[in-house]
Design an enzyme around this catalytic site. Structure first.
Site, PDB file in Angstrom:
ATOM      1  N   GLY A 239     -12.952  12.232   8.404  1.00  0.00           N
ATOM      2  CA  GLY A 239     -11.795  11.791   9.173  1.00  0.00           C
ATOM      3  C   GLY A 239     -10.650  12.770   9.029  1.00  0.00           C
ATOM      4  O   GLY A 239     -10.127  12.972   7.936  1.00  0.00           O
TER       5      GLY A 239
ATOM      6  N   VAL B  91       0.828  -1.207   0.000  1.00  0.00           N
ATOM      7  CA  VAL B  91       0.000   0.000   0.000  1.00  0.00           C
ATOM      8  C   VAL B  91       0.860   1.254   0.000  1.00  0.00           C
ATOM      9  O   VAL B  91       0.632   2.190  -0.769  1.00  0.00           O
ATOM     10  CB  VAL B  91      -0.949   0.001   1.219  1.00  0.00           C
ATOM     11  N   CYS B  92       1.883   1.283   0.836  1.00  0.00           N
ATOM     12  CA  CYS B  92       2.680   2.502   1.019  1.00  0.00           C
ATOM     13  C   CYS B  92       3.235   3.030  -0.296  1.00  0.00           C
ATOM     14  O   CYS B  92       3.042   4.185  -0.655  1.00  0.00           O
ATOM     15  CB  CYS B  92       3.817   2.244   1.997  1.00  0.00           C
TER      16      CYS B  92
ATOM     17  N   GLY C 137      -6.331  11.907   6.241  1.00  0.00           N
ATOM     18  CA  GLY C 137      -7.361  12.835   5.807  1.00  0.00           C
ATOM     19  C   GLY C 137      -6.866  14.256   5.713  1.00  0.00           C
ATOM     20  O   GLY C 137      -7.148  14.968   4.736  1.00  0.00           O
TER      21      GLY C 137
ATOM     22  N   ASP D  95       1.423  -3.122  10.305  1.00  0.00           N
ATOM     23  CA  ASP D  95       0.062  -2.713  10.659  1.00  0.00           C
ATOM     24  C   ASP D  95      -0.738  -3.807  11.345  1.00  0.00           C
ATOM     25  O   ASP D  95      -1.769  -3.515  11.953  1.00  0.00           O
ATOM     26  CB  ASP D  95      -0.699  -2.277   9.403  1.00  0.00           C
TER      27      ASP D  95
ATOM     28  N   GLU E 146     -14.704  15.657  11.246  1.00  0.00           N
ATOM     29  CA  GLU E 146     -13.929  14.881  12.214  1.00  0.00           C
ATOM     30  C   GLU E 146     -14.786  14.594  13.438  1.00  0.00           C
ATOM     31  O   GLU E 146     -15.379  15.497  14.028  1.00  0.00           O
ATOM     32  CB  GLU E 146     -12.670  15.638  12.619  1.00  0.00           C
TER      33      GLU E 146
ATOM     34  N   HIS F 246      25.561  26.852   8.302  1.00  0.00           N
ATOM     35  CA  HIS F 246      24.779  28.096   8.227  1.00  0.00           C
ATOM     36  C   HIS F 246      24.736  28.568   6.781  1.00  0.00           C
ATOM     37  O   HIS F 246      25.749  28.522   6.084  1.00  0.00           O
ATOM     38  CB  HIS F 246      25.431  29.171   9.094  1.00  0.00           C
TER      39      HIS F 246
END
Length: 468
Positions: free
Chosen positions: A184, A46-47, A189, A315, A207, A447
């Site tokens: 969501g 999915v990612c 979202g 997941d 939401e 810098h």
């Protein structure tokens, strides 16, 4: 269907090729294991295909479009700016997604990982079938790593299809909608709402909680809300989405807020209320793998399930659904199978929302640290005091460090602003290494760079700020 009449032997098999699965397969192969990986849909999961990567591509396109519309602050003016969204989608799919996924497949092959196309189903704790529409082959395995990821949650009254879409559908629209409702306001979202607002859509977020981006601190979320307001994005919190009704040329979304029934018309409604673990069609019960009531796989600190030689990551295990968490767990599981003494440590697990501005956190915030009994203080350095942020005309935001009062050890950090997703890495390393604010302040930062704001925040924590 042609069914294999004998079982082929596998050493280590990985189920799923997302950022957890492919990393596990490659690391296991690097450690000398003979590895096969099973993928039912697309390499990268999915990612890479319909999640993290394509969403960032659309977010970047939205930024470019906005810059083209108005860069007058830099003395740059343009006329007749147009958006060819078909070309945007082609770039996202062909130059970004396909490049990455083909690269992952090449890496798997380079590391001699066998790629098995099909859907895996466990017959028992040492046997699985890999099935396609035309065939099925049985395999025996010594070790398994399950990395099957998750899918969007479908809520009552919002059945996916037509103009009711999930995040995958939202990433693959053929045109920029004139009006878009997002149900969501989490990071998915909010990210896609911001992307489409930048691309010219009129966006409303509904939401259910009393704030968007739950999990981030209030002053961080306020910056995103301010930006949404400037873009014309309407955010409705404490809203209960009731139903989506398709019309001839759009969809009407009904919801309840402040005790009143409301409705809004849009071209599409995108539902992003969470994700469900892909564990329900794997045969894990037959393998003896224990799961929680939510369908998550129970694992120990190495990713080991209730079955000693079967591991689970990403997941489908407890914890936040983050791609980098899955990749981290993948390496631990692969190394555990190789006999290494490893264990997960989530102390420095970052979380990022690619909103406007970007927001990123790692470690503990001040409240969380105090709840854990730590005596801490927090110091914030505004990006308005950073020369590089000024030159980018991107001064909104800050870097905040949470340090112990006794010895200034960094236990947490929050960054809001331009390139927060990159700045958080240094702070994650600091927490992982047990560094204190003096270690950061004594590190020479180039810098002018945004990284100097991290050094300035550290000096503020030491009570010796230079630029504020």
């Amino acid at each position: 269907m042609v069914v294999g009449d004998f079982a082929l032997e596998l050493d280590t098999v990985v189920v799923g090729s997302g950022p957890g699965g492919y990393v596990a397969a490659i690391r296991a192969a690097q450690l000398g294991q003979k590895v096969a990986i099973v993928e039912r849909e697309y390499i990268g999961g999915v990612c890479l295909n319909v999640g993290c990567i394509p969403s960032k591509a659309l977010i970047s396109a939205g930024h470019r479009y906005q810059e083209a519309l108005d860069s007058s602050v830099f003395g740059v003016t343009t006329e007749n700016v147009t958006l060819d969204f078909t070309k945007t989608q082609e770039w996202k799919d062909n130059k970004v997604v396909n490049t990455l996924t083909s690269g992952i497949e090449m890496l798997l092959k380079k590391n001699k990982v066998e790629i098995l196309r099909g859907e895996a189903y466990f017959n028992n704790d040492h046997t699985m079938r890999v099935m396609t529409e035309m065939s099925a082959q049985t395999y025996t395995f010594k070790n398994a790593i399950i990395a099957t990821g998750s899918r969007p949650i479908e809520i009552k009254g919002f059945k996916f299809g037509g103009r009711v879409i999930d995040s995958t559908g939202g990433l693959n629209l053929k045109e920029v909608p004139k009006k878009l409702v997002v149900v969501g306001g989490g990071y998915i979202g909010s990210e896609l709402a911001g992307a489409y607002a930048n691309l010219g859509a009129e966006v409303t977020i509904l939401e259910g909680m009393n704030t968007i981006l739950g999990g981030f601190e209030k002053d961080v979320v306020k910056l995103v809300e301010k930006n949404f307001k400037a873009k014309g994005v309407k955010v409705v919190t404490s809203a209960m989405a009731k139903e989506a009704v398709e019309t001839d040329n759009g969809v009407t979304v009904k919801y309840e807020a402040n005790g009143k029934e409301e409705s809004i018309d849009a071209d599409y409604v995108m539902v992003t209320v969470g994700r469900r673990p892909n564990t329900d069609e794997l045969g894990l019960e037959a393998a003896g793998v224990n799961m929680t009531d939510r369908g998550l796989v129970e694992v120990d600190e190495q990713g080991r399930t209730s079955v000693d030689h079967i591991f689970a990551i990403g997941d489908i295990v407890p914890g936040p659904a983050l791609a980098h968490k899955a990749s981290y767990e993948a390496k631990v599981a692969a190394e555990a199978i190789s006999g290494k003494k490893v264990a997960v440590d989530y102390r420095a697990m970052p979380a990022v929302a690619f909103t406007d501005p970007e927001i990123a956190i790692v470690g503990l915030n001040e409240k969380e640290a105090k709840e854990k009994g730590l005596d801490v203080k927090a110091f914030k350095f505004p990006l308005a005091g950073n020369g590089r942020a000024l030159s980018l005309n991107a001064t909104e935001g800050f870097v905040r460090l949470v340090v112990t009062k006794e010895d200034n050890v960094i236990v947490g950090a929050q960054v809001a602003g331009v390139s927060a997703s990159d700045l958080i890495a240094e702070l994650g390393l600091a927490i992982e290494s047990g560094m204190n604010a003096e270690d950061i302040s004594l590190t020479i930062h180039a810098h002018p760079t945004l990284g100097e704001s991290v050094m300035d925040a550290a000096e503020a924590a030491l009570g010796m700020p230079i630029h504020m």
